[in-house]
Enzyme design. Structure first.
Site, mmCIF file in Angstrom:
data_model
loop_
_atom_site.group_PDB
_atom_site.id
_atom_site.type_symbol
_atom_site.label_atom_id
_atom_site.label_comp_id
_atom_site.label_asym_id
_atom_site.label_seq_id
_atom_site.Cartn_x
_atom_site.Cartn_y
_atom_site.Cartn_z
ATOM 1 N N SER A 118 0.802 -1.232 0.000
ATOM 2 C CA SER A 118 0.000 0.000 0.000
ATOM 3 C C SER A 118 0.830 1.274 0.000
ATOM 4 C CB SER A 118 -0.943 0.015 1.206
ATOM 5 O OG SER A 118 -0.204 0.111 2.410
ATOM 6 N N LYS A 123 0.741 4.452 6.943
ATOM 7 C CA LYS A 123 0.134 5.273 5.902
ATOM 8 C C LYS A 123 0.654 6.710 6.020
ATOM 9 C CE LYS A 123 -2.791 2.108 4.270
ATOM 10 N NZ LYS A 123 -2.135 0.930 4.860
#
Length: 215
Positions: A52, A96
């Site tokens: 990701s 993230k």
């Protein structure tokens, strides 16, 4: 008299030995205490799971978390953070990038991120977003909430989806600080100098104009 002198010397030697042992014990205790502090309160190692955060971080990259980064300050836009959501069943850490800050509105439209109705000029290399998810409509962040995205925008579960949603401050473990192999500071990976890019584009346009004029 000689006997007393020898006894005094012996006692002096014993005192020196005891003092050296005491200093040695204190030094060992200090090292153990420092190691305990670093491991439990300052730094922690984790592993990047999944893709990701490509191209910034790849699967299985070893990451050092700076757990003190937000003890004395707040997460900033574009920080790569490590968080574990309370109340969730999984035990792994998420990694993230912070995009939206507390009190801001976030909207994703036509593949672009808008913060407070203005296009966000991001300094990372990313692809246009194909699935806006929850951010298809404006999201207003609470005073302790952050909107996060993976740099691999079209292969990332992040704040666009209900299983992650907005990240609350208390769930943030710390800042992704170092990538161990290949070694680099996480905040420098996949970032470009906007001024340098604009200068290069300007120089290229000037060259093309000069070539056209000479034809």
């Amino acid at each position: 008299m000689n006997f007393d002198l020898d006894r005094d010397k012996k006692r002096s030697r014993q005192k020196k030995i005891i003092a050296k042992i005491a200093i040695w014990v204190i030094e060992i205790a200090a090292v153990i205490g420092l190691a305990y502090f670093i491991i439990n309160f300052a730094l922690e190692k984790t592993t990047m799971l999944g893709n990701s955060m490509d191209v910034t971080l790849q699967a299985d990259n070893k990451i050092i978390i700076n757990k003190l980064a937000y003890k004395f300050g707040k997460p900033k836009r574009y920080d790569v953070i490590v968080f574990k959501q309370s109340g969730k069943e999984h035990s792994y850490y998420n990694i993230k990038r912070v995009i939206g800050l507390p009190g801001e509105t976030v909207l994703i439209k036509d593949g672009v991120v808008y913060i407070n109705d203005e296009v966000l000029e991001e300094p990372m290399i990313t692809e246009p977003i194909q699935i806006p998810g929850l951010a298809e409509d404006k999201i207003t962040l609470e005073e302790d909430e952050y909107f996060v995205l993976g740099d691999n925008r079209n292969n990332s579960e992040d704040s666009r989806f209900a299983n992650i949603a907005n990240v609350v401050r208390k769930d943030i473990i710390g800042k992704a600080w170092l990538r161990l192999k290949p070694f680099d500071f996480v905040n420098k990976i996949n970032m470009y100098d906007k001024a340098a890019v604009e200068k290069s584009a300007s120089e290229e346009q000037a060259k093309e104009k000069k070539v056209k004029e000479s034809e």
